[in-house]
Design a protein around this motif. Sequence first.
Motif, short mmCIF file in Angstrom:
data_model
loop_
_atom_site.label_atom_id
_atom_site.label_comp_id
_atom_site.label_asym_id
_atom_site.label_seq_id
_atom_site.Cartn_x
_atom_site.Cartn_y
_atom_site.Cartn_z
N GLU A 106 3.75 5.64 -9.68
CA GLU A 106 2.36 5.74 -10.13
C GLU A 106 1.49 4.75 -9.36
O GLU A 106 1.97 3.70 -8.94
CB GLU A 106 2.28 5.44 -11.63
N ILE A 107 0.21 5.10 -9.21
CA ILE A 107 -0.69 4.18 -8.50
C ILE A 107 -1.57 3.44 -9.50
O ILE A 107 -1.89 3.95 -10.57
CB ILE A 107 -1.56 4.89 -7.43
N ALA A 108 -1.94 2.22 -9.10
CA ALA A 108 -2.84 1.39 -9.91
C ALA A 108 -3.57 0.44 -8.98
O ALA A 108 -2.98 -0.09 -8.03
CB ALA A 108 -2.05 0.61 -10.96
N GLU A 109 -4.84 0.21 -9.27
CA GLU A 109 -5.60 -0.76 -8.49
C GLU A 109 -5.24 -2.17 -8.96
O GLU A 109 -5.07 -2.42 -10.15
CB GLU A 109 -7.11 -0.54 -8.63
N SER A 110 -5.13 -3.09 -8.02
CA SER A 110 -4.82 -4.47 -8.36
C SER A 110 -5.92 -5.06 -9.23
O SER A 110 -7.11 -4.90 -8.94
CB SER A 110 -4.69 -5.30 -7.07
N LYS A 111 -5.55 -5.73 -10.30
CA LYS A 111 -6.53 -6.38 -11.17
C LYS A 111 -7.09 -7.63 -10.51
O LYS A 111 -8.25 -7.98 -10.70
CB LYS A 111 -5.89 -6.73 -12.51
N TRP A 171 -4.34 -1.30 -3.67
CA TRP A 171 -3.71 -0.34 -4.56
C TRP A 171 -2.20 -0.49 -4.50
O TRP A 171 -1.63 -0.67 -3.44
CB TRP A 171 -4.13 1.08 -4.16
N HIS A 172 -1.58 -0.42 -5.66
CA HIS A 172 -0.13 -0.55 -5.78
C HIS A 172 0.47 0.81 -6.14
O HIS A 172 -0.10 1.55 -6.93
CB HIS A 172 0.25 -1.51 -6.91
N VAL A 173 1.63 1.10 -5.56
CA VAL A 173 2.45 2.22 -6.01
C VAL A 173 3.64 1.56 -6.69
O VAL A 173 4.37 0.77 -6.07
CB VAL A 173 2.91 3.11 -4.84
N GLU A 174 3.79 1.83 -7.98
CA GLU A 174 4.79 1.13 -8.77
C GLU A 174 5.77 2.12 -9.41
O GLU A 174 5.39 3.22 -9.80
CB GLU A 174 4.12 0.34 -9.89
N ALA A 175 7.02 1.68 -9.51
CA ALA A 175 8.05 2.47 -10.20
C ALA A 175 9.01 1.49 -10.88
O ALA A 175 9.29 0.42 -10.35
CB ALA A 175 8.81 3.35 -9.21
N SER A 234 -3.76 -1.63 1.33
CA SER A 234 -5.09 -2.23 1.41
C SER A 234 -5.78 -1.72 2.66
O SER A 234 -5.16 -1.10 3.51
CB SER A 234 -4.99 -3.76 1.42
N GLY A 235 -7.07 -1.99 2.76
CA GLY A 235 -7.81 -1.55 3.93
C GLY A 235 -8.44 -0.19 3.72
O GLY A 235 -8.53 0.31 2.60
N PRO A 236 -8.86 0.43 4.84
CA PRO A 236 -9.53 1.72 4.76
C PRO A 236 -8.68 2.78 4.07
O PRO A 236 -7.49 2.91 4.35
CB PRO A 236 -9.76 2.10 6.23
N GLU A 237 -9.29 3.49 3.16
CA GLU A 237 -8.65 4.61 2.45
C GLU A 237 -7.37 4.19 1.73
O GLU A 237 -6.43 4.98 1.59
CB GLU A 237 -8.38 5.75 3.42
N ALA A 238 -7.32 2.96 1.23
CA ALA A 238 -6.12 2.45 0.56
C ALA A 238 -5.71 3.31 -0.63
O ALA A 238 -4.53 3.61 -0.81
CB ALA A 238 -6.33 1.00 0.13
N LYS A 239 -6.68 3.72 -1.43
CA LYS A 239 -6.36 4.53 -2.61
C LYS A 239 -5.77 5.87 -2.20
O LYS A 239 -4.78 6.33 -2.77
CB LYS A 239 -7.60 4.74 -3.47
#
Length: 70
Positions: free
Chosen positions: A12-17, A23-27, A40-45
Amino acid sequence: MRRGVVRVLKHEIAESKDYPGHWHVEAIDNEGRVFVAVFSGPEAKDRAAEYADWKNGIRRPAALLRMVSR
């Protein structure tokens, strides 16, 4: 992890608080281990979402498809 045991993860993806725009992809596996990839950087999401889809078996990454089609 025991040999021969298949590990099924939901990525799942989540933006860093702490760092907006990262953006993090976490499992988390069934043993409680956490796996994280950071974008991070351009088009990170968009890149994080594409990676999560690939890891979840939804589709192949566009960048890989571009490399293969050359």
